[in-house]
Design a protein around this motif. Structure first.
Motif: not given
Length: 389
Positions: A128, A130, A333
């Protein structure tokens, strides 16, 4: 008394630091001494999962560089069928640096294993844009991070404070470029996922939908094999079986097979199809490309390093939030929702122009040899290790 209890607990933790030299006085970092130059690889080295294979391939790249190394296995219960490194696992030698190969969510556990008398590096896989904020203290326990793709590198630079270096994930390549694929007979398409890697991220339903859109029922010029493995709830398996049963041209193989058997399945296909919502690297895509296959994959995540319009068939997508509870560590996210119609058009393009597909696959092999071969990755590792001499 409370203070003594804390010290006792600390000592118990130090005694079980699994990456310390086996014969070291614990805590080994207090009694001085200098470990010999080299890079040990820590990971799920016996596990027949993507992270396990990634770690085994790193060992081969370290070997290709001629660097001293000792593989250190982390036992994963129920997933220890790969024994290719058994002769080397458990060697008493330890070296000055350790590379731990794992997913980002495993960082806290991996940090507890560290030996403070060594340089500790984490080879981080994450899917992902972050990482969870609570991983910050675990990242800080390592001296540096290596990233397998530019996607992961950018995530790590933005998510934590340790130095980050791009070290491409190595891929096992044949010595000679694969022969151009022979598209006689039905177009054979393979998609693959592991339930342990989250079905929602791997998104096999989209692969089935793109296949059926590209080749409507009644047309016999294509077949789709859905290869899966791993543990899951019965509902997910039942849903997949019901979806596949709607089309007799779709076959589901749900079993853990050997590396050689999986390689044979890949070799037997013409196209590898991955409509993932995100990938940290995408080993299945890379292995198919290494064997000269046309690769159709979502143009998001780590696959962008090696699947381009020149080497494969990147699929358009739109960015969507990760649904709450859909994926661990994903709060707030986003990831990709692939364009099924675009993927279907690419499957038809491959069917209608196999020569163009073959040219892209051959360009992909050359890119992998340049950036992801054991020699290329080994040279990059040796470059980063040089200051430790």
């Amino acid at each position: 008394m409370a203070k003594l209890g804390l010290i006792g607990r600390m000592r118990r933790v130090l005694r079980v630091r699994a990456n310390c030299p086996p014969d070291a006085v614990t805590p080994c970092w207090l009694h001085g001494g200098r470990l010999p130059f080299g890079l040990d690889v820590v990971g799920y080295l016996r596990a027949e999962i993507g992270l396990g294979e990634a770690a085994r391939l790193i060992v081969r790249a370290v070997d290709a560089a001629g660097l001293p190394t000792s593989p250190i296995d982390i036992w994963l219960p129920g997933r220890d069928a790969d024994r290719s490194l058994d002769a080397r696992i458990g060697q008493p030698a330890r070296h000055a640096a350790t590379l731990t190969v794992s997913g980002a969510l495993d960082l806290p556990e991996m940090a507890e294993r560290l030996c403070r008398g060594r340089t500790n590096i984490h080879y981080t896989f994450w899917e992902l844009p972050k990482t969870p904020e609570e991983l910050g203290p675990a990242f800080d326990r390592f001296d540096a991070c290596w990233a397998p793709t530019t996607f992961v590198r950018d995530v790590l630079v933005a998510s934590q404070t340790r130095p980050v270096h791009l070290v491409p994930q190595p891929v096992a390549l044949p010595e000679e470029a694969p022969a151009p694929p022979d598209f006689r007979g039905p177009l054979r398409i393979l998609t693959f996922f592991d339930y342990e890697s989250a079905m929602v991220r791997k998104n096999p339903q989209a692969a089935i939908a793109a296949f059926r859109l590209a080749f409507p029922t009644g047309r016999e010029e294509a077949r789709l094999l859905v290869k899966t493995r791993g543990r899951s709830g019965p509902q997910a398996r039942a849903d997949l079986a019901r979806l596949a049963a709607q089309d007799p041209r779709i076959t589901v193989v749900d079993d853990t097979v050997s590396r050689d058997e999986m390689a044979a399945l890949t070799q037997a296909c013409d196209v590898f199809l991955s409509l993932h919502r995100s990938e940290g690297f995408g080993l299945g895509n890379a292995e198919a490309l290494a064997r000269g296959k046309a690769v159709v994959t979502t143009d998001f995540g780590g696959t962008r390093d090696f699947i381009t319009p020149e080497t494969g068939y990147p699929v358009e997508y739109r960015t969507v939030p990760v649904p709450p509870g859909a994926y661990p560590g994903a709060d707030g996210s986003h990831w990709a929702e692939p364009n099924i119609a675009h993927a279907a058009q690419m499957l038809r393009d491959i069917h209608d122009d196999p020569a163009a597909a073959a040219r892209r696959a051959q360009a992909g092999y050359r890119l992998l040899r340049r950036n992801h071969s054991f020699a290329a990755v080994g040279a990059r590792i040796a470059e980063l290790m040089e200051p430790l001499r």
